[in-house]
Write an enzyme that holds these catalytic residues in place. Structure first.
Site, PDB file in Angstrom:
ATOM      1  N   LYS A  22      36.657  46.326  35.464  1.00  0.00           N
ATOM      2  CA  LYS A  22      36.166  45.259  36.353  1.00  0.00           C
ATOM      3  C   LYS A  22      37.219  44.866  37.373  1.00  0.00           C
ATOM      4  O   LYS A  22      36.944  44.787  38.570  1.00  0.00           O
ATOM      5  CB  LYS A  22      35.794  44.019  35.509  1.00  0.00           C
ATOM      6  CG  LYS A  22      35.597  42.758  36.337  1.00  0.00           C
ATOM      7  CD  LYS A  22      35.193  41.573  35.491  1.00  0.00           C
ATOM      8  CE  LYS A  22      36.324  40.827  34.821  1.00  0.00           C
ATOM      9  NZ  LYS A  22      37.027  39.836  35.659  1.00  0.00           N
ATOM     10  N   ASN A  23      38.443  44.632  36.884  1.00  0.00           N
ATOM     11  CA  ASN A  23      39.462  44.084  37.783  1.00  0.00           C
ATOM     12  C   ASN A  23      40.083  45.132  38.706  1.00  0.00           C
ATOM     13  O   ASN A  23      40.920  44.797  39.543  1.00  0.00           O
ATOM     14  CB  ASN A  23      40.536  43.341  36.982  1.00  0.00           C
ATOM     15  CG  ASN A  23      39.963  42.060  36.377  1.00  0.00           C
ATOM     16  OD1 ASN A  23      38.872  41.623  36.764  1.00  0.00           O
ATOM     17  ND2 ASN A  23      40.669  41.466  35.430  1.00  0.00           N
ATOM     18  N   ARG A  91      35.668  33.824  41.388  1.00  0.00           N
ATOM     19  CA  ARG A  91      36.907  33.564  42.133  1.00  0.00           C
ATOM     20  C   ARG A  91      37.432  34.804  42.845  1.00  0.00           C
ATOM     21  O   ARG A  91      38.079  34.708  43.881  1.00  0.00           O
ATOM     22  CB  ARG A  91      37.998  33.086  41.181  1.00  0.00           C
ATOM     23  CG  ARG A  91      37.627  31.886  40.382  1.00  0.00           C
ATOM     24  CD  ARG A  91      38.754  31.555  39.455  1.00  0.00           C
ATOM     25  NE  ARG A  91      39.961  31.274  40.216  1.00  0.00           N
ATOM     26  CZ  ARG A  91      40.233  30.122  40.803  1.00  0.00           C
ATOM     27  NH1 ARG A  91      39.401  29.115  40.687  1.00  0.00           N
ATOM     28  NH2 ARG A  91      41.338  29.949  41.490  1.00  0.00           N
ATOM     29  N   CYS A 115      38.760  26.053  37.516  1.00  0.00           N
ATOM     30  CA  CYS A 115      38.178  27.128  36.720  1.00  0.00           C
ATOM     31  C   CYS A 115      38.344  26.734  35.260  1.00  0.00           C
ATOM     32  O   CYS A 115      39.264  25.978  34.932  1.00  0.00           O
ATOM     33  CB  CYS A 115      38.941  28.403  37.048  1.00  0.00           C
ATOM     34  SG  CYS A 115      38.623  29.794  35.988  1.00  0.00           S
ATOM     35  N   ARG A 120      44.354  27.639  38.819  1.00  0.00           N
ATOM     36  CA  ARG A 120      44.278  28.894  39.566  1.00  0.00           C
ATOM     37  C   ARG A 120      44.263  28.711  41.088  1.00  0.00           C
ATOM     38  O   ARG A 120      43.306  29.090  41.765  1.00  0.00           O
ATOM     39  CB  ARG A 120      43.067  29.704  39.108  1.00  0.00           C
ATOM     40  CG  ARG A 120      43.084  30.009  37.632  1.00  0.00           C
ATOM     41  CD  ARG A 120      41.939  30.851  37.201  1.00  0.00           C
ATOM     42  NE  ARG A 120      42.094  32.255  37.569  1.00  0.00           N
ATOM     43  CZ  ARG A 120      41.182  33.189  37.317  1.00  0.00           C
ATOM     44  NH1 ARG A 120      40.060  32.859  36.711  1.00  0.00           N
ATOM     45  NH2 ARG A 120      41.383  34.438  37.668  1.00  0.00           N
ATOM     46  N   ASP A 303      44.230  38.342  29.081  1.00  0.00           N
ATOM     47  CA  ASP A 303      42.813  38.693  28.905  1.00  0.00           C
ATOM     48  C   ASP A 303      42.504  39.241  27.512  1.00  0.00           C
ATOM     49  O   ASP A 303      41.342  39.517  27.203  1.00  0.00           O
ATOM     50  CB  ASP A 303      42.379  39.712  29.978  1.00  0.00           C
ATOM     51  CG  ASP A 303      42.356  39.098  31.370  1.00  0.00           C
ATOM     52  OD1 ASP A 303      42.382  37.860  31.476  1.00  0.00           O
ATOM     53  OD2 ASP A 303      42.320  39.866  32.353  1.00  0.00           O
ATOM     54  N   ARG A 395      29.348  38.894  33.015  1.00  0.00           N
ATOM     55  CA  ARG A 395      30.205  39.015  34.201  1.00  0.00           C
ATOM     56  C   ARG A 395      31.225  40.128  34.018  1.00  0.00           C
ATOM     57  O   ARG A 395      31.688  40.700  34.986  1.00  0.00           O
ATOM     58  CB  ARG A 395      30.960  37.701  34.448  1.00  0.00           C
ATOM     59  CG  ARG A 395      30.060  36.567  34.836  1.00  0.00           C
ATOM     60  CD  ARG A 395      30.871  35.377  35.210  1.00  0.00           C
ATOM     61  NE  ARG A 395      31.906  35.770  36.159  1.00  0.00           N
ATOM     62  CZ  ARG A 395      32.898  34.997  36.553  1.00  0.00           C
ATOM     63  NH1 ARG A 395      33.003  33.771  36.092  1.00  0.00           N
ATOM     64  NH2 ARG A 395      33.786  35.413  37.422  1.00  0.00           N
TER      65      ARG A 395
END
Ligand code: EPU
Length: 417
Positions: A22-23, A91, A115, A120, A303, A395
């Site tokens: 994802k990132n 974000r 958040c 953040r 994470d 997500r």
């Protein structure tokens, strides 16, 4: 709204294939803004966040199609704004700031706001763009950045920021002259973006280290690129196999991105072995308590902190978990405690006294990784766990309950009344 119903107790067994990261996918989609023409991204996970980034590009009047692979054509881009409605749901929308400014000379991006896991701010993104000659103003909750052409600059980050490094790397690729980013984030997702940008014609050296040098070029070209596998999804499945005492083979993953995770899970008693391109994970009879501190890469990732805490809640002994990246990333603690976990929080530190077993309970997901933590806890708990608010999960995890079910977990999605 959906929820997950998990009946705990089944050890996970079998094979699972990891999706694209994802990132890595999100900045790569934003990078298409820099290169007019058709860009093809492969191995992009099917996630709500990817859909949101696609909607953002469509809002800017680019073409975005996710059908197997992602196809993006930004030749038609006319917009320069990322509206509040999209930014507040994700974000990472802020990743269009650097590329829009570099390509269009102007960008208007909503400030993300608070958040669930921390304040953040994006001050370091803005500081870097200012150093590169952009004029930044704040207007009714929106950042307006303007620069005819950005200029290379020396930029030092007070702390490593992943999306900040990515935003500035993208902006600097089309700037005039040399940009040096010091104390840059070293995450594999940053390196993946740098690799893709270099393939597009950029000149970036040092990605994956704390000093990144970017010599600006006049244009970038669209490419066909396959995204790296998701190291956090890999770690999440390792934790799930470990906590249930199962044995799984994880396919399509990258051992070299997982050092800290593998070392900590091994210390907790999980056997992890490389078999060609695959990783084989075997859980012990009982996990051992291990201390962990989250750090920027190559440290233990924030994470994975929530998933690790689920493991420690039934480990033999007491573990101390320190969260150094986000100031409010312990929201899963009170939910784990509803399942019987014995955890005391003091500032950035959680002391987890392992208990013999968790009991199923209705619990509520508060962010993406907290959801994963509660699922992992539910997989091993006695009885039934209902995890509500799983939109967070959608997500960031591609088909997680389908993948877990294929490994033998008793998990189903239901409507929330
Ligand atoms: N920070 C600032 N100012 C800035 C930017 C960051 O003070 O301008 C602070 C943050 O508040 C935080 C620290 O720096 O305390 C690190 O934040 P970073 O900027 O690295 O986080 P991010 O880029 O917003 C990415 C991931 C997150 C992941 C963090 C840390 C993406 C799209 N998101 O966020 O992923 O937790 O890096 O590794 O890449 C997730 O996938 O669940 C997730 C939250």
């Amino acid at each position: 709204m959906g929820k997950l119903i998990i009946r705990g107790g089944n050890p996970l067994n079998g094979e699972v294939t990891i999706s694209g990261a994802k990132n890595a996918a999100l900045p790569l989609i934003a990078s298409a803004i820099l290169a007019p023409g058709e860009m093809v991204l492969r191995n992009v996970p099917r996630l709500k966040d990817v859909e949101t980034m696609g909607m953002l590009l469509q809002h800017l009047e680019a073409r975005f199609l996710h059908d197997g692979e992602v196809r993006i054509d930004t030749s038609t881009i006319a917009g320069i704004d990322a509206p509040y409605d999209l930014v507040r749901t994700m974000r990472a929308s802020v990743l269009v700031l650097g590329p829009l400014l570099a390509r269009m000379g102007e960008a208007v991006v909503s400030l993300p706001g608070g958040c669930a896991i921390g304040a953040r701010p994006i001050n370091l993104h803005l500081m870097g763009l200012e150093k590169m000659g952009a004029t930044i103003t704040l207007e009714q909750g929106y950042v307006r950045a303007k620069a005819r052409r950005l200029k290379g600059a020396s930029i030092y980050f007070d702390m490593p920021t992943v999306t900040g490094t990515e935003n500035l790397m993208m902006a600097a690729s089309l700037a005039d002259g040399l940009t040096v980013l010091e104390n840059a984030a070293c995450e594999p997702e940053v390196s993946d973006l740098a690799n893709a940008l270099n393939k597009m014609g950029a000149s970036i050296e040092g990605a994956g280290t704390t000093t990144i040098r970017i010599e600006g070029v006049n244009r970038l070209n669209p490419i066909d690129y396959a995204i790296i596998p998701d190291r956090i999804e890999t770690g999440t499945f390792m934790a799930a196999a470990g906590i249930t005492g199962g044995k799984i083979r994880i396919k399509a993953c990258r051992w070299e991105h997982l050092d800290a995770i593998i070392m900590k899970l091994t210390e907790a008693g999980i056997e992890i072995e490389k078999d060609g391109e695959d990783i084989i994970v075997r859980g012990p009879e009982r996990l051992a308590a291990v201390n962990v501190k989250t750090m920027p890469y190559p440290g233990f990732p924030t994470d994975m902190q929530a998933q690790f805490m689920a493991m420690m809640s039934i480990a033999d002994g007491t573990s101390v978990i320190t969260e150094n990246i986000f100031e409010n990333r312990f929201m899963h603690v009170s939910e784990l405690m509803r399942m019987g976990a014995n955890i005391i929080i003091d500032g950035a530190t959680a002391t987890v006294k392992g208990i013999p077993f968790l009991r199923g309970a209705p619990v509520m997901a508060t962010d993406l990784r907290a959801s994963a933590s509660l699922i992992i806890a539910g997989l091993v708990a006695r009885g039934e766990t209902h995890v509500s608010r799983i939109y967070h999960l959608d997500r960031g995890y591609d088909a997680i309950e389908r993948k877990l079910r294929a490994l033998g977990a008793d998990i189903e999605r239901a409507k929330e009344s």
